[in-house]
Design a protein around this motif. Sequence first.
Motif, short mmCIF file in Angstrom:
data_model
loop_
_atom_site.label_atom_id
_atom_site.label_comp_id
_atom_site.label_asym_id
_atom_site.label_seq_id
_atom_site.Cartn_x
_atom_site.Cartn_y
_atom_site.Cartn_z
N SER A 1 0.84 -1.19 0.00
CA SER A 1 0.00 0.00 0.00
C SER A 1 0.87 1.24 0.00
CB SER A 1 -0.92 0.02 1.23
OG SER A 1 -0.15 0.12 2.42
N VAL A 2 0.31 2.32 -0.51
CA VAL A 2 0.98 3.62 -0.46
C VAL A 2 0.01 4.65 0.09
CG1 VAL A 2 2.59 3.21 -2.35
CG2 VAL A 2 0.33 4.15 -2.83
N SER A 3 0.56 5.63 0.76
CA SER A 3 -0.24 6.72 1.30
C SER A 3 0.52 8.04 1.12
CB SER A 3 -0.54 6.50 2.79
OG SER A 3 -1.30 7.56 3.31
N PRO A 4 -0.06 9.04 0.44
CA PRO A 4 -1.40 9.01 -0.14
C PRO A 4 -1.47 8.13 -1.38
CG PRO A 4 -0.25 10.99 -0.79
CD PRO A 4 0.64 10.31 0.20
N ALA A 5 -2.67 7.67 -1.73
CA ALA A 5 -2.84 6.82 -2.90
C ALA A 5 -2.60 7.64 -4.17
CB ALA A 5 -4.23 6.22 -2.91
N GLY A 6 -1.93 7.01 -5.14
CA GLY A 6 -1.69 7.67 -6.42
C GLY A 6 -0.54 8.64 -6.37
N PRO A 7 -0.24 9.28 -7.50
CA PRO A 7 0.90 10.20 -7.57
C PRO A 7 0.78 11.34 -6.57
CG PRO A 7 0.12 9.64 -9.76
CD PRO A 7 -0.89 9.10 -8.80
N GLU B 1 5.69 16.43 -1.86
CA GLU B 1 4.92 15.60 -0.93
C GLU B 1 5.60 14.26 -0.73
OE1 GLU B 1 0.25 14.21 -0.33
OE2 GLU B 1 0.97 14.96 -2.25
N GLU B 2 5.59 13.77 0.50
CA GLU B 2 6.20 12.49 0.80
C GLU B 2 5.20 11.36 0.59
OE1 GLU B 2 7.66 12.73 4.77
OE2 GLU B 2 9.48 13.81 4.20
N THR B 3 5.72 10.19 0.22
CA THR B 3 4.89 9.01 0.00
C THR B 3 5.34 7.92 0.96
OG1 THR B 3 4.60 9.54 -2.33
CG2 THR B 3 4.16 7.28 -1.67
N LYS B 4 4.40 7.37 1.71
CA LYS B 4 4.72 6.26 2.61
C LYS B 4 4.36 4.96 1.92
CE LYS B 4 3.94 4.42 7.25
NZ LYS B 4 3.14 4.52 8.49
N PHE B 5 5.33 4.05 1.87
CA PHE B 5 5.20 2.80 1.14
C PHE B 5 5.33 1.64 2.13
CE2 PHE B 5 7.10 -0.70 -1.28
CZ PHE B 5 6.23 -0.79 -2.35
N ASP B 6 4.30 0.79 2.25
CA ASP B 6 4.30 -0.34 3.20
C ASP B 6 4.16 -1.66 2.47
OD1 ASP B 6 4.03 1.06 5.98
OD2 ASP B 6 2.51 2.04 4.73
N PHE B 7 4.75 -2.72 3.03
CA PHE B 7 4.62 -4.04 2.42
C PHE B 7 4.66 -5.12 3.49
CE2 PHE B 7 9.12 -3.42 2.91
CZ PHE B 7 9.60 -4.67 3.28
N GLN B 8 4.09 -6.28 3.15
CA GLN B 8 4.17 -7.47 3.98
C GLN B 8 4.53 -8.65 3.08
OE1 GLN B 8 0.15 -7.07 5.87
NE2 GLN B 8 1.28 -7.47 7.75
N LEU B 9 5.49 -9.45 3.51
CA LEU B 9 5.95 -10.60 2.73
C LEU B 9 5.58 -11.88 3.45
CD1 LEU B 9 9.58 -9.40 1.93
CD2 LEU B 9 7.50 -8.93 0.64
#
Length: 253
Positions: free
Chosen positions: A91-97, A102-110
Amino acid sequence: MEVKLFKINGTGPGQTYEAAAGELLKIEWDCPGCDFCIIYPYNWKVDCNGEMEIYIYETMTVILRAVKDRESVQKEITAKLSGGEDVKGISVSPAGPAGSGEETKFDFQLTKTAFGYLDHGIGRVEGRSGSYVLKNQYTVYRYDILTAGGETGYKEKTVKAGRSDAPEIQRLKYVMMKNGNEQKYELSWRVANNDGKDVIIEASDHKTTFAKNASGRASFARTGGETVTLSVRCDAGEKGKIEFADIYPFELK
């Protein structure tokens, strides 16, 4: 003449480097006293010392051979795909470009693995989950993983983030169909926000480019030999660059 240094991401000869599909490998070497070196399986003729980066999409043994006159010495390192990786969530926040600055937070689960590889500048990620704050550099994040059992083919999880006007590969499809010893390759691509710059489409055993258009289709056939890898490049000046290397085709059976 000797192979004084040969490493892949810090791993030396006689060892195995366990990689995630799509991971960027840094190859370093130093062979004082030789005339030149050859790096297999690519058959690249290189200087006696240097470094290069390649993307890995299949398990392979990388061999460095140092040559002087009619003599040679060599060492090898196995780069092995871990296999079976999966992504539980991205997921990313905020969604889209994001907007300018502006900073983008990028989360993942493996799952099924303790590490993975995220392209577009993130790199190798350790652990089963993580969070990154990114600043205005990239447009598309794509996670490539091998299907279970190491079969040919990849799964993708894609989210968009970063600058809205950065160069973006909106489509890249590259497939190979075999008929006996003949191989037929088909590719299609579409690049956005390239600012009118050339998009260079090349294959490893072709001396000329297929096209320089931002979108298009191409096909070619060959008999025997190694799988033909593909390269896509675009330099859009201040907007940034797109450069992929060693893209392997999906094999349709």
